[in-house]
Motif scaffolding. Structure first.
Motif, PDB file in Angstrom:
ATOM      1  N   GLN A   1      -1.240  -9.024  -4.648  1.00 19.12           N
ATOM      2  CA  GLN A   1      -1.074  -7.776  -5.615  1.00 19.12           C
ATOM      3  C   GLN A   1       0.221  -7.183  -5.197  1.00 19.12           C
ATOM      4  O   GLN A   1       0.490  -6.964  -4.086  1.00 19.12           O
ATOM      5  N   ASN A   2       0.912  -6.969  -6.466  1.00 17.41           N
ATOM      6  CA  ASN A   2       2.131  -5.799  -6.319  1.00 17.41           C
ATOM      7  C   ASN A   2       1.691  -4.630  -6.194  1.00 17.41           C
ATOM      8  O   ASN A   2       0.621  -4.060  -6.610  1.00 17.41           O
ATOM      9  N   VAL A   3       2.623  -3.846  -5.173  1.00 19.67           N
ATOM     10  CA  VAL A   3       2.237  -2.576  -4.921  1.00 19.67           C
ATOM     11  C   VAL A   3       3.221  -1.749  -4.808  1.00 19.67           C
ATOM     12  O   VAL A   3       4.568  -1.968  -4.647  1.00 19.67           O
TER      13      VAL A   3
ATOM     14  N   ALA B   1      -1.857  -1.643   1.671  1.00 19.31           N
ATOM     15  CA  ALA B   1      -1.067  -2.180   0.978  1.00 19.31           C
ATOM     16  C   ALA B   1      -0.980  -3.725   1.454  1.00 19.31           C
ATOM     17  O   ALA B   1      -0.902  -4.431   0.561  1.00 19.31           O
TER      18      ALA B   1
ATOM     19  N   LEU C   1       6.729  -5.273  -3.162  1.00 19.44           N
ATOM     20  CA  LEU C   1       6.296  -4.334  -2.635  1.00 19.44           C
ATOM     21  C   LEU C   1       7.384  -3.156  -3.011  1.00 19.44           C
ATOM     22  O   LEU C   1       8.853  -3.349  -2.600  1.00 19.44           O
TER      23      LEU C   1
ATOM     24  N   ALA D   1       1.032  -3.523 -11.320  1.00 24.77           N
ATOM     25  CA  ALA D   1       0.966  -3.249  -9.677  1.00 24.77           C
ATOM     26  C   ALA D   1      -0.085  -2.184  -9.296  1.00 24.77           C
ATOM     27  O   ALA D   1      -0.279  -1.435 -10.311  1.00 24.77           O
ATOM     28  N   VAL D   2      -0.394  -2.064  -8.149  1.00 26.93           N
ATOM     29  CA  VAL D   2      -1.246  -1.151  -7.604  1.00 26.93           C
ATOM     30  C   VAL D   2      -0.231  -0.192  -7.242  1.00 26.93           C
ATOM     31  O   VAL D   2       0.157  -0.076  -6.504  1.00 26.93           O
ATOM     32  N   ARG D   3      -0.736   1.046  -7.943  1.00 24.51           N
ATOM     33  CA  ARG D   3       0.138   2.328  -7.532  1.00 24.51           C
ATOM     34  C   ARG D   3      -0.564   3.468  -6.264  1.00 24.51           C
ATOM     35  O   ARG D   3      -1.840   3.572  -6.781  1.00 24.51           O
ATOM     36  N   LEU D   4       0.009   3.563  -5.342  1.00 22.59           N
ATOM     37  CA  LEU D   4      -0.583   4.237  -4.260  1.00 22.59           C
ATOM     38  C   LEU D   4       0.209   5.642  -4.292  1.00 22.59           C
ATOM     39  O   LEU D   4       1.119   5.620  -3.741  1.00 22.59           O
TER      40      LEU D   4
ATOM     41  N   LEU E   1      -3.451  -5.667  -0.222  1.00 22.39           N
ATOM     42  CA  LEU E   1      -3.093  -5.947  -1.499  1.00 22.39           C
ATOM     43  C   LEU E   1      -2.156  -7.293  -1.397  1.00 22.39           C
ATOM     44  O   LEU E   1      -2.267  -7.969  -2.365  1.00 22.39           O
TER      45      LEU E   1
END
Ligand code: ATP
Ligand code: MG
Length: 159
Positions: free
Chosen positions: A69-71, A61, A4, A28-31, A64
């Motif tokens: 999943q990496n965030v 997050a 994270l 990673a998922v980018r927010l 995920l």
């Protein structure tokens, strides 16, 4: 280990630039609140809506991270309390929580933002940046030491 990553810094410090790179590299998922606000047609200066969106992102997050999943969160994380909260949330799920603090001299931030403003972004003026810098709580070394990994820009934050 699931990661994270919190991107902390003022406008123009390079959060989105860094987040896109990390999201592709890790992956990673980018927010990014700014992009979602714009996509939803919401005023970027609507702080109430931004708070609600960030709350939803914190929940997402966690989902995920539970799924492995990496965030990457590019909220800016101006306050110590926000960073503490997010570190606790990540740790509770067994994630590695990283703080990437992007610092640059004030005039450099202004230069970048003026360039970006001229390219059609929602303008962040020098006057606004002065106000933001007053409330921004830069992380100190003691705080950085609380994270699993930290990364900082080379140049120091102005004082
Ligand atoms: N390390 C860097 N050195 C020089 N210019 C940079 C660097 N990182 C980003 N920039 C440029 O500075 C501008 C601002 O970067 P970016 O949009 O990534 O900042 P940001 O922190 O996401 O800002 P905001 O909080 O307003 O979203 C962009 O035009 C970008 O190309
Ligand atoms: Mg950005």
């Amino acid at each position: 280990m699931t990661r994270l990553i919190l991107l902390c810094g003022l406008p123009g410090s390079g959060k989105t630039t860094m987040a896109k790179r990390l999201a592709a590299e890790i992956p990673a998922v980018r927010l990014c609140p700014d992009e979602w606000l714009a996509g939803l047609g919401v005023d970027l200066f609507d702080e109430q809506f931004r708070d609600k969106l960030e709350r939803q992102f914190r929940t997402l997050a966690q989902d995920l991270l539970r799924l492995g999943q990496n965030v990457v969160l590019e909220f800016g994380f101006w306050s110590r309390a926000e960073r503490d909260q997010m570190r606790d949330i990540g740790r509770a799920l067994g994630a590695h929580v990283e703080l990437h603090y992007l610092a640059a001299p004030f005039d450099e931030l202004v230069r970048r933002l003026e360039k970006r403003n001229s390219e059609g972004a929602v303008p962040v003026t020098r006057e606004l940046l002065i106000e933001y810098a007053k409330v921004f709580e830069a992380p100190d070394q003691d705080e950085l030491d609380l994270f699993d990994v930290t990364a900082s820009a080379d140049r120091p934050q102005w004082s």
